[in-house]
Design a protein around this motif. Structure first.
Motif, PDB file in Angstrom:
ATOM      1  N   ARG A   1     -20.848  29.263  53.793  1.00  0.00           N
ATOM      2  CA  ARG A   1     -21.826  30.029  54.378  1.00  0.00           C
ATOM      3  C   ARG A   1     -22.650  31.030  53.378  1.00  0.00           C
TER       4      ARG A   1
ATOM      5  N   VAL B   1     -24.576  29.414  50.291  1.00  0.00           N
ATOM      6  CA  VAL B   1     -26.043  28.801  50.345  1.00  0.00           C
ATOM      7  C   VAL B   1     -26.799  29.710  51.294  1.00  0.00           C
ATOM      8  N   THR B   2     -28.149  29.310  51.220  1.00  0.00           N
ATOM      9  CA  THR B   2     -29.264  30.124  52.113  1.00  0.00           C
ATOM     10  C   THR B   2     -29.710  29.365  53.121  1.00  0.00           C
ATOM     11  N   ILE B   3     -29.162  28.180  53.203  1.00  0.00           N
ATOM     12  CA  ILE B   3     -29.681  27.307  54.575  1.00  0.00           C
ATOM     13  C   ILE B   3     -28.783  27.464  55.495  1.00  0.00           C
ATOM     14  N   PRO B   4     -29.332  26.980  56.548  1.00  0.00           N
ATOM     15  CA  PRO B   4     -28.295  27.038  57.798  1.00  0.00           C
ATOM     16  C   PRO B   4     -27.111  26.081  57.559  1.00  0.00           C
ATOM     17  N   VAL B   5     -25.845  26.540  58.370  1.00  0.00           N
ATOM     18  CA  VAL B   5     -24.689  25.862  57.948  1.00  0.00           C
ATOM     19  C   VAL B   5     -24.061  25.721  59.519  1.00  0.00           C
TER      20      VAL B   5
ATOM     21  N   GLU C   1     -30.193  21.683  55.738  1.00  0.00           N
ATOM     22  CA  GLU C   1     -29.033  22.281  56.673  1.00  0.00           C
ATOM     23  C   GLU C   1     -27.586  21.575  56.178  1.00  0.00           C
TER      24      GLU C   1
END
Lengths: 253, 210
Positions: A193, A196-200, A169
């Motif tokens: 956002r 990347v593919t992970i939560p922000v 994250e």
């Protein structure tokens, strides 16, 4: 449908919450565990504790705070501040925290992200990024040491590198907006956002419920938004922010 | 009531232990069969990678112990990776056989569904949609959301074993599975606020009724 998360952040120094919090309902406004409970009851989806202790004793006290919080709270929480080694991560996570966040220490030694994610899984490792827009570079640059030192990383590149190393994250703070209460940095949040593919988690600048809507709604689409002073000083509450988001059609818990 | 939390070196057991204690349980965290034998129910936690977890269970012969527990109809709850281990197989890292108490296969979220990209891991609060309730689960909670954090999920689950799921970009993510005395929860009930506490409480009542 996955909901958007609202995350209050508490600064803790030597085991006490700093920034004079004003709640009548709380017996001891300096007690991090009491405040954590208060925010949990208000509907906070997660909490972040930022340990700003300067001393070794202060850091030891933080482990106790984590243990007590984990014994009382039934929502996830993250601990950041002063985590420089895998052993530091172990101490905090084994005391019951769900995630640790690393900032300066990860920029100084990026392998720390990898070590942490290989040992605990990527979901435990939050990479906190302090970013400020630079006219000279034409983009947002990453700073260390609480915003004092500029690095050669752009926020977007460092976020991508953090993901490659195993970050689960990104906690993204806009230094331009932090403390301004004029809204989150939408352009910065959107740029990271999309990279990347992970939560922000967006941080810095929240002043009203509308600001949460702006950063969480489809155009920017942050996964979560973090704020400190507007909740602490009761300018708004987690419950009010969520009610507003719900009215605007944003999925919240 | 005494719950045996199976300690095989995977993940953080503190929170789940505390949650059970808050519900009035006596909790032992152990890998010893004799100690586990003296409990009313077993809880298989887990955070980390599937093959690693499977190997550790085998090293401590806990896989055989769990097979025996299942055949004796002892209540067993698997949480997160602990639930995934109850399935036939996982694709995580390398194809690895699970305990096989549930039909189905653990696969990674692809990050793309019908041309739309989505976040992996599936992290945060998602709504649990009930399919059918096992006898232990009463309909008494007002909260709807539970806290998920995972990159792999169960696929090809039998309809009859699927208690509840969450919708993540059109993917039906199994949240609760149940078959006889064995239950799995993909989310973390110990981190899921009101509904999480309720689900654990209901499961414990079910155990009591056994």
């Amino acid at each position: 449908m996955l909901t958007k998360r609202i995350i209050p952040c508490l600064d803790v120094k030597e085991g006490r919450v700093v920034k004079g919090i004003q709640f009548v309902a709380i017996r001891d406004a300096g007690d991090p565990v009491e405040l954590a409970k208060f925010y949990d009851e208000q509907g906070a989806d997660e909490l972040v504790f930022l340990d700003i202790s300067a001393s070794h004793e202060g850091r030891e006290t933080m482990v106790d705070v984590v243990r007590q919080t984990a014994s009382t709270l039934a929502i996830p929480f993250t601990v950041g501040g002063g985590i420089r080694t895998l052993d530091d991560m172990k101490r905090i996570l084994r005391a019951g925290a769900d995630k640790v966040s690393v900032n300066t220490s990860a920029l100084e030694r990026p392998a720390l992200i990898q070590e942490g994610s290989e040992f605990f899984g990527t979901q435990c490792i939050v990479v906190a990024i302090d970013a400020r827009y630079s006219e000279e570079d034409g983009t947002w640059m990453v700073y260390t040491h609480g915003g004092r030192n500029k690095t050669t990383w752009s926020a977007v590149d460092w976020a991508k590198e953090a993901v490659r190393l195993g970050a689960g994250e990104i906690l993204l703070t806009s230094m331009n907006q932090d403390g301004e209460k004029s809204g989150f940095d939408l352009a910065l949040t959107k740029a990271v956002r999309e990279a990347v593919t992970i939560p922000v988690i967006a941080s810095g600048g929240a002043g009203h419920a509308e600001h949460f809507y702006e950063v969480l709604a489809e155009e920017v689409d942050a996964d979560a938004a973090l704020a400190a002073s507007i909740f602490h000083y009761k300018e708004t509450s987690v419950a009010q922010v969520k009610e507003y988001l719900r009215e605007k059609g944003v999925a919240v818990r | 009531m005494k719950i045996g939390v199976i300690d095989y070196g995977m993940g953080n057991l503190f929170s789940v232990e505390q949650a059970l204690k808050r519900l009035g349980c006596e909790v032992v965290v152990t890998a010893h069969e004799q100690v586990l034998d003296a409990t009313d129910a077993l809880l298989l936690p887990g955070v980390g990678a599937f093959p690693d977890a499977r190997k550790r269970l085998a090293e401590k012969k806990l896989d055989c112990y769990l097979q025996k527990a299942q055949s004796e109809n002892r209540p067993l709850l698997g949480i997160c990776l602990g639930m995934q281990l109850l399935f036939e197989q996982s694709d995580e890292v390398t194809p690895t056989k699970g305990l096989g108490f549930f039909k189905g296969r653990i696969k990674r979220f692809s990050g793309m569904n019908e041309g739309q990209s989505y976040r992996v891991p599936h992290m945060g609060w998602n709504e649990l949609i009930m399919m059918h309730r096992p006898t232990w689960l009463k309909n008494g909670a007002s909260a709807k959301h539970v806290y998920f954090v995972h990159s792999f999920y169960a696929t090809d689950v039998e309809d009859s074993e699927l208690v509840a799921y969450a919708d993540y970009y059109g993917i039906k993510v199994p949240g609760i599975v149940s078959n006889g005395s064995v239950t799995g929860m993909q989310f973390h009930p110990e981190k899921s606020g009101e509904l999480g506490v309720y689900l654990l409480e209901q499961w414990l009542k079910g155990v009591k009724a056994c």
